[in-house]
Design an enzyme around this catalytic site. Structure first.
Site, PDB file in Angstrom:
ATOM      1  N   ASP A 168     -14.723  -9.338  -9.908  1.00 30.85           N
ATOM      2  CA  ASP A 168     -13.397  -9.860  -9.032  1.00 30.85           C
ATOM      3  C   ASP A 168     -14.254 -10.064  -7.368  1.00 30.85           C
ATOM      4  O   ASP A 168     -13.790  -9.335  -6.778  1.00 30.85           O
ATOM      5  CB  ASP A 168     -12.425  -9.321  -8.653  1.00 30.85           C
ATOM      6  CG  ASP A 168     -11.646 -10.116  -8.385  1.00 30.85           C
ATOM      7  OD1 ASP A 168     -11.664 -11.407  -8.347  1.00 30.85           O
ATOM      8  OD2 ASP A 168     -10.587  -9.238  -8.441  1.00 30.85           O
ATOM      9  N   HIS A 222      -4.504 -18.814  -9.317  1.00 30.50           N
ATOM     10  CA  HIS A 222      -4.680 -18.928  -7.929  1.00 30.50           C
ATOM     11  C   HIS A 222      -6.133 -19.170  -8.258  1.00 30.50           C
ATOM     12  O   HIS A 222      -7.190 -19.455  -9.261  1.00 30.50           O
ATOM     13  CB  HIS A 222      -5.260 -17.274  -8.126  1.00 30.50           C
ATOM     14  CG  HIS A 222      -3.692 -16.588  -8.129  1.00 30.50           C
ATOM     15  ND1 HIS A 222      -3.517 -14.849  -8.130  1.00 30.50           N
ATOM     16  CD2 HIS A 222      -2.629 -16.698  -8.003  1.00 30.50           C
ATOM     17  CE1 HIS A 222      -2.207 -14.382  -8.010  1.00 30.50           C
ATOM     18  NE2 HIS A 222      -2.206 -15.582  -7.970  1.00 30.50           N
ATOM     19  N   TYR A 248      -0.535  -3.622  -5.817  1.00 29.89           N
ATOM     20  CA  TYR A 248      -1.488  -3.563  -6.611  1.00 29.89           C
ATOM     21  C   TYR A 248      -1.527  -1.768  -6.778  1.00 29.89           C
ATOM     22  O   TYR A 248      -2.170  -1.601  -7.492  1.00 29.89           O
ATOM     23  CB  TYR A 248      -2.534  -3.489  -5.595  1.00 29.89           C
ATOM     24  CG  TYR A 248      -3.072  -4.194  -4.299  1.00 29.89           C
ATOM     25  CD1 TYR A 248      -3.280  -5.344  -5.923  1.00 29.89           C
ATOM     26  CD2 TYR A 248      -2.615  -4.995  -3.664  1.00 29.89           C
ATOM     27  CE1 TYR A 248      -3.060  -6.639  -5.702  1.00 29.89           C
ATOM     28  CE2 TYR A 248      -3.644  -5.828  -2.568  1.00 29.89           C
ATOM     29  CZ  TYR A 248      -3.666  -6.838  -3.844  1.00 29.89           C
ATOM     30  OH  TYR A 248      -4.122  -8.181  -3.410  1.00 29.89           O
ATOM     31  N   HIS A 294       0.384  -8.215 -11.869  1.00 32.25           N
ATOM     32  CA  HIS A 294      -1.429  -7.241 -12.667  1.00 32.25           C
ATOM     33  C   HIS A 294      -1.065  -7.064 -13.097  1.00 32.25           C
ATOM     34  O   HIS A 294      -0.066  -5.980 -13.635  1.00 32.25           O
ATOM     35  CB  HIS A 294      -2.262  -6.744 -11.811  1.00 32.25           C
ATOM     36  CG  HIS A 294      -2.813  -7.787 -11.015  1.00 32.25           C
ATOM     37  ND1 HIS A 294      -3.924  -7.258 -10.017  1.00 32.25           N
ATOM     38  CD2 HIS A 294      -2.683  -8.454 -10.654  1.00 32.25           C
ATOM     39  CE1 HIS A 294      -4.181  -7.829  -8.721  1.00 32.25           C
ATOM     40  NE2 HIS A 294      -4.064  -9.004  -9.290  1.00 32.25           N
ATOM     41  N   ARG A 328       0.732  -0.881   0.497  1.00 34.29           N
ATOM     42  CA  ARG A 328      -0.212  -0.243   0.111  1.00 34.29           C
ATOM     43  C   ARG A 328       0.511   0.946  -0.166  1.00 34.29           C
ATOM     44  O   ARG A 328       0.324   2.041   0.132  1.00 34.29           O
ATOM     45  CB  ARG A 328      -0.744  -0.363   1.055  1.00 34.29           C
ATOM     46  CG  ARG A 328      -1.866  -1.408   1.339  1.00 34.29           C
ATOM     47  CD  ARG A 328      -2.883  -1.537  -0.188  1.00 34.29           C
ATOM     48  NE  ARG A 328      -3.651  -2.613  -0.178  1.00 34.29           N
ATOM     49  CZ  ARG A 328      -4.336  -3.022  -0.893  1.00 34.29           C
ATOM     50  NH1 ARG A 328      -5.083  -2.443  -2.140  1.00 34.29           N
ATOM     51  NH2 ARG A 328      -4.827  -4.422  -0.644  1.00 34.29           N
ATOM     52  N   GLU A 359      -1.004 -12.363 -14.962  1.00 36.76           N
ATOM     53  CA  GLU A 359      -1.987 -12.550 -13.998  1.00 36.76           C
ATOM     54  C   GLU A 359      -3.660 -12.057 -15.044  1.00 36.76           C
ATOM     55  O   GLU A 359      -3.702 -11.339 -14.957  1.00 36.76           O
ATOM     56  CB  GLU A 359      -2.475 -12.712 -12.868  1.00 36.76           C
ATOM     57  CG  GLU A 359      -3.091 -12.575 -11.911  1.00 36.76           C
ATOM     58  CD  GLU A 359      -3.803 -12.522  -9.984  1.00 36.76           C
ATOM     59  OE1 GLU A 359      -2.820 -11.567 -10.015  1.00 36.76           O
ATOM     60  OE2 GLU A 359      -4.860 -12.692 -10.031  1.00 36.76           O
ATOM     61  N   GLU A 378      -6.554 -17.941  -2.458  1.00 33.56           N
ATOM     62  CA  GLU A 378      -6.550 -16.116  -2.056  1.00 33.56           C
ATOM     63  C   GLU A 378      -8.268 -16.390  -1.744  1.00 33.56           C
ATOM     64  O   GLU A 378      -8.581 -15.291  -2.207  1.00 33.56           O
ATOM     65  CB  GLU A 378      -6.423 -15.313  -3.409  1.00 33.56           C
ATOM     66  CG  GLU A 378      -5.155 -15.359  -3.839  1.00 33.56           C
ATOM     67  CD  GLU A 378      -5.080 -15.062  -5.229  1.00 33.56           C
ATOM     68  OE1 GLU A 378      -3.974 -14.396  -5.207  1.00 33.56           O
ATOM     69  OE2 GLU A 378      -5.673 -14.280  -5.654  1.00 33.56           O
TER      70      GLU A 378
HETATM   71 ZN   LIG Z   1      -9.004 -11.532  -7.494  1.00 38.57          ZN
HETATM   72 ZN   LIG Z   2      -3.821 -10.994  -8.126  1.00 37.57          ZN
END
Ligand SMILES: [Zn+2]
Ligand SMILES: [Zn+2]
Length: 468
Positions: A341, A328, A185, A222, A149, A257, A373
């Protein structure tokens, strides 16, 4: 902990002893001996309940493993969480592995070599992730290499590097194969603005360097977001950044991903992944991780065996089977092709247990890290939300139990029914949201006309869910 395990799961737990990582393909002689061991274990199942003493059978198995792997002799034979021995390591080991929630399954006792685990915490240092993986009986794991973060992070501590390497060796994790860190992220490699693009690249490269210092070969991230720019320009920028990062490092494979969303999100179509890979100069440094929830939400079905085969043949023809590196493993609270998602626990979502049966029995996926996850927050007695890692421990055993299970059996049907019932209210809650949104979108699209297309394609997903 309320027992969630079926008798089948109990048997799976009983059949497995402490962790020994095994090569995917043992010698046939070793395999024969091991299946004999498994048979013997079947016979005295009643006495093997959960706690299994280190039997002579077990020692036999250890010996075979050692011969096959030619492991260093100074390593502990196998972790025995129950006997309270502290792992010998320079790093400060947390205590979680002393009270493991489940024992790690010996891969060779499975009919297919599936390495299943979860995205575990690396709070307090990356070395802690190894113990956290052991704690839940995982044979694969994911982690964050730094805070997700914020941009500024101190460099990885040498003690954490040493601890990670020694603990993964001690617990016989082949981290170059079965550890799949997750990227930040904050990073968007498709970023067009120079300053932001440089910031994203530095953070990305720093993660790749962390991987290499830890001996990790696969790095999941991502692909990015167009921010409204053209798709091809954004994809071009991602590939440029990847090419630069590959030249600045030497071994790590950057794993794209697949995503659930649409609109500006890149990677929810297999074609996006193909187009990025096409522009990557060193093809040996790029791969793909399929998130089962994202694929399903993006419109790739995995439920019926025929649908699963169809999705995989699409992947193989569009992207190429050789690029598939990891999974995943998540069920979906959102319905098919909803582009939302929202991860669900295995078997409780719209994918359902049959989809995971397809995945777990697919020979080509052997040896790849498969990372849960799924949500583990549970309401405690005081109403507060607490993490219950038993959920992952049980889901790992559940997935392993699907290997070789007859999907027409009463056992499978009972499991399927129970899990679907568990997830019913969450599924209908998200289904309602999706229905309301598509009705609203249809209205917006045709404000004055009657007969809004209720079942038409939905617009960009709301960004109210976690994107993992
Ligand atoms: Zn997800
Ligand atoms: Zn991911």
């Amino acid at each position: 902990m309320p027992p969630r395990q079926s008798s089948r799961l109990k048997k799976v737990i009983a059949d497995t002893t402490a962790n020994i990582s095994a090569p995917a393909n043992g010698t046939s002689k070793a395999k024969a001996i091991k299946s004999k061991i498994a048979e013997e274990d079947d016979k005295d199942e009643s006495s093997a309940a959960v706690e299994e003493p280190k039997s002579s059978k077990k020692r036999k198995a250890d010996k075979i493993e050692d011969e096959e792997e030619d492991q260093a002799e100074d390593e502990p034979v196998a972790e025995k969480p129950k006997d309270g021995k502290k792992p010998k390591t320079a790093a400060k080991a947390n205590t979680e592995d002393l009270m493991a929630l489940a024992k790690r399954t010996i891969i060779d006792t499975l009919k297919k070599s599936m390495y299943i685990g979860a995205h575990v915490s690396s709070a307090g240092g990356v070395h802690n992730s190894v113990n956290n993986a052991v704690h839940i009986g995982a044979n694969a794991f994911a982690l964050f290499l730094k805070s997700q973060r914020k941009w500024a992070n101190p460099p990885i501590a040498p003690e954490a590097v040493d601890g990670f390497r020694s603990l993964s060796k001690q617990h016989k994790f082949e981290v170059h194969k079965h550890c799949l860190p997750h990227g930040s992220y904050l990073v968007n490699l498709a970023q067009a603005e120079k300053e932001k693009a440089d910031q994203a690249y530095s953070s990305f490269l720093d993660d790749l360097q962390r991987c290499e210092s830890l001996g990790i070969k696969l790095y999941n991230f991502h692909p990015g977001n167009t921010n409204g720019d053209s798709r091809s320009a954004a994809i071009g920028r991602i590939a440029t950044q990847l090419n630069k990062a590959h030249k600045a490092t030497s071994t790590v494979i950057t794993v794209l991903e697949n995503m659930a969303g649409q609109g500006n999100v890149i990677g929810s179509k297999f074609e996006d992944l193909r187009d990025i890979i096409e522009l990557v100069e060193d093809k040996s440094r790029v791969g793909v991780c399929i998130d089962t929830c994202h694929a399903f939400a993006a419109g790739y079905d995995l439920r019926a065996p025929e649908a699963f085969e169809d999705t995989m043949s699409k992947f193989n023809s569009i992207v190429g089977a050789e690029y598939l590196k990891a999974f995943h493993i998540n069920d979906s609270k959102a319905p098919f092709a909803s582009h939302r998602d929202v991860h669900a626990n295995i078997g409780t979502g719209f994918l359902g247990l049959r989809a995971f049966h397809n995945v777990m029995n697919h020979a080509a996926f052997q040896g790849m890290p498969m990372v849960l996850e799924t949500p583990i927050d549970r309401k405690g007695p005081d109403g507060k939300s607490v993490e219950d890692k038993q959920v992952w421990a049980d889901e790992i055993k559940l997935l392993e139990s699907l290997i070789g299970m007859d999907p027409e059996s009463d056992e499978f049907k009972a499991l399927d029914n129970r899990l679907q019932a568990e997830g019913a209210s969450e599924r209908s809650k998200i289904q309602d949201q999706v229905d309301r949104k598509s009705a609203k979108d249809a209205k917006k699209a045709a404000p004055k006309k009657a007969a809004p297309k209720k079942r038409g394609k939905k617009k960009a997903a709301a960004s109210d869910e976690e994107s993992e």
